[in-house]
Design an enzyme around this catalytic site. Structure first.
Site, short mmCIF file in Angstrom:
data_model
loop_
_atom_site.label_atom_id
_atom_site.label_comp_id
_atom_site.label_asym_id
_atom_site.label_seq_id
_atom_site.Cartn_x
_atom_site.Cartn_y
_atom_site.Cartn_z
N GLU A 285 0.82 -1.22 0.00
CA GLU A 285 0.00 0.00 0.00
C GLU A 285 0.85 1.26 0.00
OE1 GLU A 285 -3.08 0.14 2.97
OE2 GLU A 285 -4.14 -1.54 2.09
N HIS A 306 9.15 -26.56 -2.31
CA HIS A 306 8.57 -27.71 -3.00
C HIS A 306 7.37 -27.32 -3.86
CE1 HIS A 306 11.14 -30.54 -0.77
NE2 HIS A 306 11.16 -29.53 0.07
N LYS A 420 -13.10 1.15 -1.66
CA LYS A 420 -14.08 1.30 -0.57
C LYS A 420 -15.29 2.14 -1.03
CE LYS A 420 -11.03 0.94 3.50
NZ LYS A 420 -10.54 1.60 4.71
#
Ligand code: PA5
Length: 446
Positions: A285, A306, A420
């Site tokens: 951010e 892995h 938002k």
């Protein structure tokens, strides 16, 4: 130093001379940060938090934590992004990723309101059955949808279970004055703690946002703050040669200029996994804007060797690794010689498992460096409160300096705010009608 920077695995991509040439830029970034001349200067409160926190509030916070420990077996921490990652990282790193599974004197802690999944919320409510519950709802703005929705449900749940007593069991961490949560807390008489105006969400772990859940989990927050205070004084030096935090910021910036646009934060300690998520938010951010920024990512080794090891070493050459090397594990395992050597593993015997983990780290660094993947190492002595506080402060400062080196404001998050706002509009929040019309017409055209 509680965090030591090791630079010898840079695969020849960045030379000491080139790092030194960054001294002027780093000096300028240091001044912008400390003199408040850079973008977002109104959000530099975290710089002095470890020494200038509100003592009266801190005493009250410890009392509240002690009350919760005595009166609840479950603490639900409601929050998202910077309002939960640091607290969860602290509990998992300093206590254990299995914290909730252990028999202990302190409450289990579940983090909710960090998604919109009804299943997750229902399952956590199910875990509260037959156990005393307290809530810490955390939101700086007091309006973020995910925690607000979770709190609405949990407030009802608490009132149905505890009636009038529910208010005593709800603790709010939010803005000093504004926001829906602050108004509600005042009306209902919930105890409140403050997210200071000058501290942004992702820099707030050393405020009540992180400190209250930590104290409930039995983490010694005095020691956390002492570690951070030590970092504050040691990392004040503007000299690139002497400040490992600034060197880390400078080197990652140089690597970015060489086309290494992805930083992979690696640890060989699974308890570090949420710390890495906290780092991802902090750097993602802060740096990712205006078409710029390193993409922060993480891996837990040797597990992910892995699955991702192949790509890291030989795939698209976009990334470098920053390895968090913790020298002393909290616990160890001695591997004894077995007379029958049934598994052929006696070559590993007569040493601790941690020594084998170190060899895995050394072998991996050499393999990846040979594959042209530069590695930086951040070394930490052990997992304890002081080292946690130090590391948090180190990364916060490295992040702010990195933002200024990139030429962006490391303290705003316009993209998050836009998402938002869009969500409010699409969900029909009053006041967002015009934006809603605009978004719906955009959606229809797609
Ligand atoms: O760092 C930030 O500012 C954000 O990620 C916030 O922490 C997150 O969006 C939650 O916001 P709030 O605490 O206002 O609910």
């Amino acid at each position: 130093m509680a965090v030591k920077l090791i630079e010898k695995y840079l695969a020849g991509l960045v030379s000491p001379d080139e790092i030194q040439k960054m001294a002027g830029e780093v000096q300028a970034a240091h001044q912008m940060l400390h003199e408040g001349t850079g973008a977002g200067s109104e959000f530099r409160g975290w710089l002095d938090l470890p020494v200038s926190y509100d003592r009266e509030e801190y005493t009250r916070l410890k009392k509240a934590a002690s009350w919760i420990r005595q009166n609840a077996q479950v603490l639900l921490v409601i929050g998202i992004g910077g309002s939960y990652l640091g607290a969860r990282a602290a509990v998992e790193f300093l206590k254990s990723p299995f914290y909730n599974n252990f028999k202990k004197e302190t409450p289990d802690i579940y983090f909710v309101g960090n998604s919109l999944s009804p299943t997750y919320l229902r399952e956590v409510i199910g875990l509260c059955s037959g156990r005393e519950v307290a809530i810490n709802v955390v939101s700086k703005s007091g309006t973020t949808t995910e925690p607000a929705v979770a709190f609405r449900q949990l407030k009802e749940y608490m009132e149905a279970r505890y009636g009038q007593e529910a208010a005593k069991r709800i603790f709010c961490t939010t803005d000093r004055k504004k926001g829906a949560l602050k108004s509600l807390a005042d009306k209902m008489g919930y105890e409140t703690f403050v997210v200071p105006d000058d501290v942004g969400g992702r820099y707030s772990v050393l405020t009540p946002v992180g400190l209250l859940p930590m104290a409930v989990a039995g983490i010694d927050t005095d020691r956390v703050l002492e570690g951070a205070a030590q970092a504050r004084s040691q990392l004040m030096n503007s000299s690139l040669e002497e400040n490992p935090c600034y060197r880390y910021a400078a080197i990652r910036n140089l690597l970015y200029r060489r086309g290494k646009a992805i930083e992979l934060l690696v640890s060989y300690e699974p308890a570090f996994a949420m710390m890495a998520q906290w780092y991802i938010q902090l750097f993602g951010e802060s740096e990712g804007k205006e078409g710029k920024g390193l993409y922060p990512s993480c891996a837990s080794f040797s597990t992910d060797l892995h699955s991702m090891g192949q790509f890291i070493q030989q795939g698209t050459p976009l990334l470098f690794e920053t390895v968090v090397d913790i020298l002393e594990p909290k616990m160890d395992f001695f591997i004894r010689t077995n007379d029958s050597n049934f598994d052929g593993l006696n070559f590993l015997a007569e040493q601790n498992l941690s020594a084998i983990n170190r060899k895995a780290m050394e072998g991996t660094i050499l393999a990846h460096t040979a594959g042209g993947v530069p590695n930086l190492v951040l070394q930490m002595q052990k997992i304890d409160e002081e080292n946690f506080g130090y590391f948090v402060y180190f990364m916060e400062k490295a992040c702010a300096i990195s933002g200024y080196l990139l030429g962006v404001n490391p303290f705003d998050q316009p993209g998050v705010e836009q998402y938002k706002q869009n969500m409010f509009a699409l969900l029909g929040k009053p006041g967002y009608e015009a934006l809603r019309d605009q978004l719906e017409s955009q959606l229809n055209k797609l």
